[in-house]
Scaffold this active site. Structure first.
Site, PDB file in Angstrom:
ATOM      1  CG  HIS A 309     -41.138 -17.462 -19.387  1.00 31.18           C
ATOM      2  ND1 HIS A 309     -41.252 -16.488 -20.352  1.00 31.18           N
ATOM      3  CD2 HIS A 309     -40.982 -18.642 -20.039  1.00 31.18           C
ATOM      4  CE1 HIS A 309     -41.186 -17.061 -21.537  1.00 31.18           C
ATOM      5  NE2 HIS A 309     -41.010 -18.369 -21.382  1.00 31.18           N
ATOM      6  CG  ASP A 367     -38.997 -26.228 -20.035  1.00 32.85           C
ATOM      7  OD1 ASP A 367     -39.517 -26.993 -20.861  1.00 32.85           O
ATOM      8  OD2 ASP A 367     -38.254 -25.290 -20.359  1.00 32.85           O
TER       9      ASP A 367
HETATM   10  N1  ACO Z   1     -35.142 -19.548  -9.063  1.00 28.80           N
HETATM   11  C1  ACO Z   1     -34.750 -18.625  -8.151  1.00 28.80           C
HETATM   12  N2  ACO Z   1     -34.610 -17.315  -8.435  1.00 28.80           N
HETATM   13  C2  ACO Z   1     -34.871 -16.917  -9.682  1.00 28.80           C
HETATM   14  C3  ACO Z   1     -35.282 -17.823 -10.689  1.00 28.80           C
HETATM   15  C4  ACO Z   1     -35.428 -19.185 -10.340  1.00 28.80           C
HETATM   16  N3  ACO Z   1     -35.818 -20.078 -11.226  1.00 28.80           N
HETATM   17  N4  ACO Z   1     -35.463 -17.165 -11.851  1.00 28.80           N
HETATM   18  C5  ACO Z   1     -35.177 -15.879 -11.594  1.00 28.80           C
HETATM   19  N5  ACO Z   1     -34.818 -15.727 -10.287  1.00 28.80           N
HETATM   20  C6  ACO Z   1     -34.510 -14.474  -9.603  1.00 28.80           C
HETATM   21  C7  ACO Z   1     -33.160 -13.932  -9.998  1.00 28.80           C
HETATM   22  O1  ACO Z   1     -32.126 -14.395  -9.151  1.00 28.80           O
HETATM   23  C8  ACO Z   1     -33.413 -12.446  -9.888  1.00 28.80           C
HETATM   24  O2  ACO Z   1     -33.387 -12.113  -8.516  1.00 28.80           O
HETATM   25  P1  ACO Z   1     -32.847 -10.656  -8.026  1.00 28.80           P
HETATM   26  O3  ACO Z   1     -33.822  -9.675  -8.608  1.00 28.80           O
HETATM   27  O4  ACO Z   1     -32.851 -10.744  -6.539  1.00 28.80           O
HETATM   28  O5  ACO Z   1     -31.460 -10.506  -8.617  1.00 28.80           O
HETATM   29  C9  ACO Z   1     -34.853 -12.264 -10.362  1.00 28.80           C
HETATM   30  O6  ACO Z   1     -35.480 -13.518 -10.059  1.00 28.80           O
HETATM   31  C10 ACO Z   1     -34.986 -11.948 -11.853  1.00 28.80           C
HETATM   32  O7  ACO Z   1     -34.265 -12.954 -12.591  1.00 28.80           O
HETATM   33  P2  ACO Z   1     -33.618 -12.742 -14.013  1.00 28.80           P
HETATM   34  O8  ACO Z   1     -32.533 -13.742 -14.224  1.00 28.80           O
HETATM   35  O9  ACO Z   1     -33.256 -11.294 -14.190  1.00 28.80           O
HETATM   36  O10 ACO Z   1     -34.834 -13.046 -14.974  1.00 28.80           O
HETATM   37  P3  ACO Z   1     -34.700 -13.281 -16.536  1.00 28.80           P
HETATM   38  O11 ACO Z   1     -35.965 -12.788 -17.115  1.00 28.80           O
HETATM   39  O12 ACO Z   1     -33.438 -12.744 -17.074  1.00 28.80           O
HETATM   40  O13 ACO Z   1     -34.594 -14.875 -16.643  1.00 28.80           O
HETATM   41  C11 ACO Z   1     -35.153 -17.155 -16.768  1.00 28.80           C
HETATM   42  C12 ACO Z   1     -35.638 -15.698 -16.969  1.00 28.80           C
HETATM   43  C13 ACO Z   1     -33.827 -17.384 -17.521  1.00 28.80           C
HETATM   44  C14 ACO Z   1     -36.204 -18.085 -17.343  1.00 28.80           C
HETATM   45  C15 ACO Z   1     -34.966 -17.395 -15.240  1.00 28.80           C
HETATM   46  O14 ACO Z   1     -36.187 -17.181 -14.558  1.00 28.80           O
HETATM   47  C16 ACO Z   1     -34.413 -18.779 -14.949  1.00 28.80           C
HETATM   48  O15 ACO Z   1     -33.196 -18.970 -14.946  1.00 28.80           O
HETATM   49  N6  ACO Z   1     -35.319 -19.789 -14.678  1.00 28.80           N
HETATM   50  C17 ACO Z   1     -34.878 -21.144 -14.474  1.00 28.80           C
HETATM   51  C18 ACO Z   1     -34.565 -21.775 -15.815  1.00 28.80           C
HETATM   52  C19 ACO Z   1     -35.806 -22.121 -16.594  1.00 28.80           C
HETATM   53  O16 ACO Z   1     -36.782 -22.653 -16.072  1.00 28.80           O
HETATM   54  N7  ACO Z   1     -35.758 -21.828 -17.903  1.00 28.80           N
HETATM   55  C20 ACO Z   1     -36.870 -22.164 -18.814  1.00 28.80           C
HETATM   56  C21 ACO Z   1     -37.460 -20.917 -19.400  1.00 28.80           C
HETATM   57  S1  ACO Z   1     -38.912 -21.319 -20.287  1.00 28.80           S
HETATM   58  C22 ACO Z   1     -38.393 -21.943 -21.748  1.00 28.80           C
HETATM   59  O17 ACO Z   1     -37.326 -21.729 -22.253  1.00 28.80           O
HETATM   60  C23 ACO Z   1     -39.380 -22.802 -22.393  1.00 28.80           C
END
Ligand code: ACO
Length: 433
Positions: A309, A367
């Site tokens: 998140h 979620d």
């Molecule tokens: N699975 C595996 N790796 C992940 C995940 C995940 N779900 N989420 C983030 N990471 C990793 C990224 O690859 C990144 O790794 P790195 O540092 O080695 O490059 C690191 O964690 C940081 O990720 P970001 O994408 O920079 O985090 P950001 O804050 O931009 O994204 C988000 C947050 C979009 C929610 C992300 O965690 C994600 O895509 N999660 C899955 C989708 C999801 O569940 N969305 C619902 C959000 S809650 C809502 O809307 C109610």
């Protein structure tokens, strides 16, 4: 705490005021930065940018705190209902019994949709995505109330109470109708005797020969789902609503835009994506072990959906509540051994002791379990994000109001760092290779 921050730029000291929120959140006020220095801030994704002052929701993602108007989400989940919480979010205070009664009456009166709206559904392909329909229908709804959708904030605010009730009430009718249309089923009119969630389930599932009577645990699970989604600070869809509102747009148009922003899999679409992920893991005969390894590859299309998140760097408090309520809903529905739930629990347990997820502070978000709850209630998968939109409506409405009522507000218009070609002359077609 210093009153100002000092930024050194090209040998010049720039003084930037410090702003402190009521919960001690600190911000450097850069509103005059460009005027004074010619510089802008670069913050792709806005992770470090406070785009507004807001009195609606407080989140401390580091420790997993979520409060609506000061009230902890845990207390609201235990004692309140979606409709009472919607009132709180929109109006700033919990309703008195008289205010609560009036709000319920307004919702009941406004539940039906104009019969000519029914024909609009016929214009969509039968397999149109309900989020596309929801956004289009919300925007169209404004056409039926031109006096409430004037695009003059002062005038639109005069009737705000009525407009808010129309949208909160009709969004569930529109959503249920889009489901009925997609299945070729007759529409069920809303009933005056049913509470909000029971009425929605009736409009979704009653048939001409058999009324749908919601089990109390099922209605309660839906109520909780909606309450937990009712607002969440400046997320992608709420920021979109505020951006659209900042141009002067009315509440119908602004919330319709919110629906579009919510649709994507990284935001509201994640609950559907979680279920798709669990089903594909199950279909491949994996128990989650292989998938966890793939999720650590860093590839965007291999993420563990429902994990991570932007603001929670701890367990999402909503995920904890929803997970607990899930079991009583499952028990009341007689679901004992759900293979997808078993995979989800295994994935969670594995991720919570894996250094990849721990070091990146990736915990389950709301979620991760909400899709499973929707599935247990019988909501079809392509409606999951619609359910989120129904829940988020109070938050969008309250945020629209903050923008509309801010006499000093400015249109949202970020800057950019241009990285395209520098000036060049037009090349006629015959000289292009
Ligand atoms: N699975 C595996 N790796 C992940 C995940 C995940 N779900 N989420 C983030 N990471 C990793 C990224 O690859 C990144 O790794 P790195 O540092 O080695 O490059 C690191 O964690 C940081 O990720 P970001 O994408 O920079 O985090 P950001 O804050 O931009 O994204 C988000 C947050 C979009 C929610 C992300 O965690 C994600 O895509 N999660 C899955 C989708 C999801 O569940 N969305 C619902 C959000 S809650 C809502 O809307 C109610």
């Amino acid at each position: 705490m210093p009153a100002k921050a000092t930024l050194k730029l090209e040998n010049k000291d720039v003084q930037l005021p410090i702003i402190i929120g009521t919960e001690g959140e600190r911000a450097v006020d850069i509103r005059n930065l460009r005027n004074e220095t010619g510089y802008v801030c670069y913050d792709e994704g806005f992770g470090n940018t406070g785009s507004c002052e807001s009195a609606i929701t407080f989140i401390d993602g580091e420790v997993g705190i979520l409060r609506y108007r000061g009230y902890p989400i845990e207390q609201l989940a235990e004692h309140s209902s979606f409709i009472e919480t919607a009132y709180l979010i929109i109006n700033g205070e919990l309703p008195t019994p008289a205010q609560r009664k009036r709000f319920s009456q307004l919702l009941t009166e406004n539940a039906p949709i104009h019969s000519s709206t029914e024909h609009l559904y016929e214009g969509f392909p039968w397999d149109a995505h309900p989020m596309a329909i929801l956004s289009a229908m919300l925007n169209s709804l404004g056409c039926y109330y031109p006096h409430l959708a004037t695009n003059d904030h002062q005038r639109d605010l005069q009737n705000f109470e009525e407009t808010a009730a129309i949208i909160i009430s009709k969004v569930r009718t529109i959503a249920a109708y889009s489901y009925r249309a997609s299945r070729g089923l007759p529409y069920n009119y809303p009933r005056r005797d049913l509470p909000y969630c029971e009425n929605f389930l009736h409009m979704m599932f009653s048939t001409p020969f058999e009324p749908y009577i919601a089990l109390p645990e099922v209605a309660q699970a839906l109520n909780l789902f909606l309450l937990l989604h009712a607002d969440h600070e400046q997320n992608c869809s709420t920021s979109t609503v505020r951006t659209v509102a900042s141009s002067g747009a009315n509440l119908f148009a602004s919330t319709a835009a919110g629906v579009c922003a919510l649709w994507g899999p990284l935001h509201g679409g994640a609950n559907m994506a979680v279920l798709e992920m669990l089903k594909s893991i199950h279909a491949e005969g994996d128990d989650g072990t292989k998938f966890i390894e793939l999720a650590k590859s860093g590839k965007a299309d291999r993420r563990l959906m429902g994990f991570g998140h932007r603001v929670y760097k701890h367990y999402d408090p909503r995920a904890k509540i929803i997970k607990e309520s899930f079991y009583s809903a499952l028990a009341s529905l007689g679901i004992k051994d759900d293979p997808l739930l078993n995979i989800a629990m295994r994935l969670e347990a594995a991720a919570l002791k894996d250094d990849y997820f721990l070091s990146r502070k990736l915990y389950p978000n709301v979620d991760f379990y909400s899709g499973l709850i929707m599935r247990a209630i019988g909501i079809p998968e392509n409606m999951f994000t619609v359910m989120f939109a129904i829940g988020r409506m109070p938050g969008w409405i309250a945020n629209w109001k903050e923008v509309a009522a801010n006499g000093k507000g400015r249109i949202y218009r970020p800057r950019q760092i241009y990285v395209g070609p520098t000036k060049r002359d037009y090349v006629p077609p015959h000289q292009r290779h």
